[in-house]
Design a protein around this motif. Structure first.
Motif, PDB file in Angstrom:
ATOM      1  N   LEU A   1       2.241  46.124  29.132  1.00 58.13           N
ATOM      2  CA  LEU A   1       1.860  47.088  29.469  1.00 58.13           C
ATOM      3  C   LEU A   1       2.142  46.488  31.883  1.00 58.13           C
ATOM      4  CD1 LEU A   1      -1.634  44.678  28.273  1.00 58.13           C
ATOM      5  CD2 LEU A   1      -0.810  47.249  27.840  1.00 58.13           C
ATOM      6  N   THR A   2       2.257  46.259  31.339  1.00 58.17           N
ATOM      7  CA  THR A   2       3.329  45.720  33.554  1.00 58.17           C
ATOM      8  C   THR A   2       4.892  47.153  33.023  1.00 58.17           C
ATOM      9  OG1 THR A   2       4.700  44.416  32.832  1.00 58.17           O
ATOM     10  CG2 THR A   2       1.841  44.405  33.926  1.00 58.17           C
ATOM     11  N   ASN A   3       5.215  47.187  32.418  1.00 54.12           N
ATOM     12  CA  ASN A   3       6.954  47.571  32.035  1.00 54.12           C
ATOM     13  C   ASN A   3       7.773  46.966  32.663  1.00 54.12           C
ATOM     14  OD1 ASN A   3       8.663  49.296  31.279  1.00 54.12           O
ATOM     15  ND2 ASN A   3       8.425  50.530  33.195  1.00 54.12           N
TER      16      ASN A   3
ATOM     17  N   GLU B   1       4.818  55.387  32.480  1.00 49.26           N
ATOM     18  CA  GLU B   1       5.558  55.547  32.874  1.00 49.26           C
ATOM     19  C   GLU B   1       7.196  55.869  31.272  1.00 49.26           C
ATOM     20  OE1 GLU B   1       6.493  52.728  36.669  1.00 49.26           O
ATOM     21  OE2 GLU B   1       6.416  51.269  35.361  1.00 49.26           O
ATOM     22  N   THR B   2       6.369  55.058  30.501  1.00 48.33           N
ATOM     23  CA  THR B   2       6.504  54.639  29.459  1.00 48.33           C
ATOM     24  C   THR B   2       6.588  56.058  28.717  1.00 48.33           C
ATOM     25  OG1 THR B   2       5.420  53.357  28.502  1.00 48.33           O
ATOM     26  CG2 THR B   2       7.412  52.575  29.812  1.00 48.33           C
TER      27      THR B   2
ATOM     28  N   LYS C   1      -0.249  48.482  37.514  1.00 49.17           N
ATOM     29  CA  LYS C   1       0.021  49.329  36.323  1.00 49.17           C
ATOM     30  C   LYS C   1      -0.985  49.216  34.846  1.00 49.17           C
ATOM     31  CE  LYS C   1       4.678  49.806  37.788  1.00 49.17           C
ATOM     32  NZ  LYS C   1       6.394  49.773  37.306  1.00 49.17           N
ATOM     33  N   ILE C   2      -1.223  47.795  34.662  1.00 46.75           N
ATOM     34  CA  ILE C   2      -1.904  47.356  33.816  1.00 46.75           C
ATOM     35  C   ILE C   2      -3.173  48.515  33.229  1.00 46.75           C
ATOM     36  CG2 ILE C   2      -3.553  46.209  32.329  1.00 46.75           C
ATOM     37  CD1 ILE C   2      -1.211  43.545  33.733  1.00 46.75           C
TER      38      ILE C   2
ATOM     39  N   VAL D   1       0.518  51.638  23.737  1.00 45.87           N
ATOM     40  CA  VAL D   1       0.734  50.458  23.874  1.00 45.87           C
ATOM     41  C   VAL D   1      -0.864  49.934  23.801  1.00 45.87           C
ATOM     42  CG1 VAL D   1       1.144  48.324  25.538  1.00 45.87           C
ATOM     43  CG2 VAL D   1       2.242  50.587  25.943  1.00 45.87           C
TER      44      VAL D   1
ATOM     45  N   HIS E   1       1.307  54.219  28.227  1.00 41.43           N
ATOM     46  CA  HIS E   1       1.506  53.734  29.829  1.00 41.43           C
ATOM     47  C   HIS E   1       2.214  55.205  30.362  1.00 41.43           C
ATOM     48  CE1 HIS E   1       4.142  51.880  32.561  1.00 41.43           C
ATOM     49  NE2 HIS E   1       3.298  50.427  32.125  1.00 41.43           N
TER      50      HIS E   1
ATOM     51  N   VAL F   1      -2.918  51.899  32.319  1.00 37.97           N
ATOM     52  CA  VAL F   1      -2.571  52.241  30.763  1.00 37.97           C
ATOM     53  C   VAL F   1      -4.211  52.291  30.398  1.00 37.97           C
ATOM     54  CG1 VAL F   1      -1.943  50.643  28.749  1.00 37.97           C
ATOM     55  CG2 VAL F   1      -0.628  50.844  30.591  1.00 37.97           C
TER      56      VAL F   1
END
Length: 309
Positions: free
Chosen positions: A146-148, A221-222, A208-209, A226, A219, A212
């Motif tokens: 979740l936070t990468n 970024e990715t 960041k969480i 998730v 997410h 999501v």
């Protein structure tokens, strides 16, 4: 972004900091008493991957009750809705988060929702794993996704402090065990739960969480899904109805975004389809919420019309 620069956001932090003297740092978990009452920081992470931040955003803190949203998401992924909600309810409560009273008066005797301590203990009990170590590792791995950030882990000092003083939570566990809501050994469950609450990160990780959940489980970024979309929706709904303890209704009126607080002073905020917000302000009001953090979110929500209502 709603705030174009960190400096613009800093002005709201400076204004909200004036509230810190009206609250108190949590001390019923002894290790939390070390926090600086005047700290206040915030990060806002957009679903496009941009971030604005203000205050000492690299200061780390433990999630405490914010972790309840994340363990709920994992358990729903592990078991599905029917299994989970046979053991914990969906209704908000006007009682404090650590109250045991409703367990005796509600029939069947299951916790009203996953955001109060009794409900969170029931949820943590449902995390899949052959033992406490595996359950905790699965939860931390999920939060790292979740936070990468694969450096996220728990604070041993806070976990130990909480484990040694969690007598009321143990009482809830034994009550739930009597009614077959939980089946694990109580001390094993308390080991996982106190380490879950002691999972540590900074405001950017927390924002960041939030992003999501804002992006319906993807997410930013990715690009990874998730959390399934329906589970992300369920978690956001619980954040609206139960996320700010017994101040959730007032928070919905004044701020109007899904959010979850913790007695460390953390607040996870979600602006659907727009932003995740991470706040840390350890000075708490009488309900266990960050007093300056809530005011900061009021200022930002009012200025930029963030309410979902």
């Amino acid at each position: 972004m709603l705030c174009k620069t960190n400096q613009e956001l800093l002005q709201y932090v400076i204004e909200a900091k004036k509230k810190t003297s009206f609250g108190k740092v949590a001390n019923y978990i002894p290790a939390l008493a070390d926090a600086n009452q005047d700290d206040l920081s915030v990060a806002i992470f957009s679903i496009e991957g941009e971030c604005v931040k203000a205050g000492d955003v690299q200061t780390t803190f433990t999630l405490q009750s914010v972790s309840k949203v994340l363990s709920l998401a994992l358990v729903l992924m592990d078991h599905g809705e029917e299994y989970v909600f046979n053991r914990v309810g969906m209704e908000p409560t006007g009682d404090p988060f650590h109250s045991i009273a409703k367990l005796e008066t509600v029939k069947p005797s299951k916790p009203l929702n996953p955001m109060i301590n009794a409900g969170a203990l029931a949820v943590t009990n449902m995390i899949k794993g052959k033992d406490s170590k595996e359950k905790l590792e699965r939860l931390i791995t999920f939060i790292q996704l979740l936070t990468n950030n694969d450096h996220v882990t728990y604070c041993e000092k806070v976990a130990q402090s909480e484990f040694e003083t969690s007598w009321l939570n143990r009482s809830m566990c034994y009550f739930l065990k009597e009614h077959r809501i939980i089946e694990d050994d109580v001390e094993a469950l308390m080991d996982v739960y106190t380490k879950q609450c002691a999972i540590e990160m900074n405001c950017v990780d927390l924002a960041k969480i939030g992003s999501v959940f804002a992006l319906n489980g993807v997410h930013p970024e990715t690009g990874q899904q998730v959390i399934p979309k329906d589970i992300a929706r369920l978690c956001k709904t619980f954040m609206v109805t139960c996320g700010m303890y017994n101040a959730s209704g007032e928070f919905a009126i004044k701020v109007g975004i899904p959010a979850k607080s913790g007695v460390s002073g953390a607040i996870l905020g979600v602006v659907p389809n727009r932003y995740g917000i991470g706040v840390f302000g350890p000075s708490l009001d009488g309900r266990g919420n960050s007093i300056a953090g809530i005011y900061l979110l009021e200022l930002i929500s009012s200025t930029y019309s963030l309410s979902i209502f």
